[in-house]
Design an enzyme around this catalytic site. Sequence first.
Site, PDB file in Angstrom:
ATOM      1  N   HIS A  58       0.834  -1.202   0.000  1.00  0.00           N
ATOM      2  CA  HIS A  58       0.000   0.000   0.000  1.00  0.00           C
ATOM      3  C   HIS A  58       0.870   1.254   0.000  1.00  0.00           C
ATOM      4  CE1 HIS A  58      -3.818  -1.938   0.263  1.00  0.00           C
ATOM      5  NE2 HIS A  58      -3.553  -2.546   1.412  1.00  0.00           N
ATOM      6  N   CYS A 118       0.070   1.729  -5.499  1.00  0.00           N
ATOM      7  CA  CYS A 118      -0.869   2.660  -6.121  1.00  0.00           C
ATOM      8  C   CYS A 118      -0.233   4.045  -6.265  1.00  0.00           C
ATOM      9  CB  CYS A 118      -2.145   2.762  -5.290  1.00  0.00           C
ATOM     10  SG  CYS A 118      -3.073   1.226  -5.243  1.00  0.00           S
TER      11      CYS A 118
END
Length: 198
Positions: A119, A177
């Site tokens: 993440h 991301c």
Amino acid sequence: MKKVIPLFIIAAGLVIAGYGGFKLIDTNTKTEQTLKEAKLAAKKPQEASGTKNSTDQAKNKASFKPETGQASGILEIPKINAELPIVEGTDADDLEKGVGHYKDSYYPDENGQIVLSGHRDTVFRRTGELEKGDQLRLLLSYGEFTYEIVKTKIVDKDDTSIITLQHEKEELILTTCYPFSYVGNAPKRYIIYGKRVT
């Protein structure tokens, strides 16, 4: 009635912020616990023999079969002083514990694509600081492996050309991301490519 609406909005904001804070603390706690497990897993070859000879490494490699959700090693990123647990799998539960190893990808010495995901707001929040030439190190029960960053790339979130699972040459790929400061489901992916140097 006019006084109730602002109070309701403030209360809703506090609940949302509190939940976000709780999730961040919970994820950090899980990552710390998994890092302890990963350190134990990565120490096994040295503790078993006191040395790193090729016979012991081969035995440890043969028995290296991490299960989904299990800590399998450590990713060290010296430039940003990061020591991150690697967990087998990339489901939401796995990524809460640390860096996820894509299940169908390879590990060092298997001559293929090693894919690690994390993440952007937890384990990989500082990967944007990394540059070509920086080092990445994998510590596993059967050895330590160093990679040098050769390039970075930003792609659309639906781009499936990155994870090829090729079995022709060893390469390390980190994915997260992008943009890093985006709130919500990010529209892009940030990719880091590394080649093995030791």
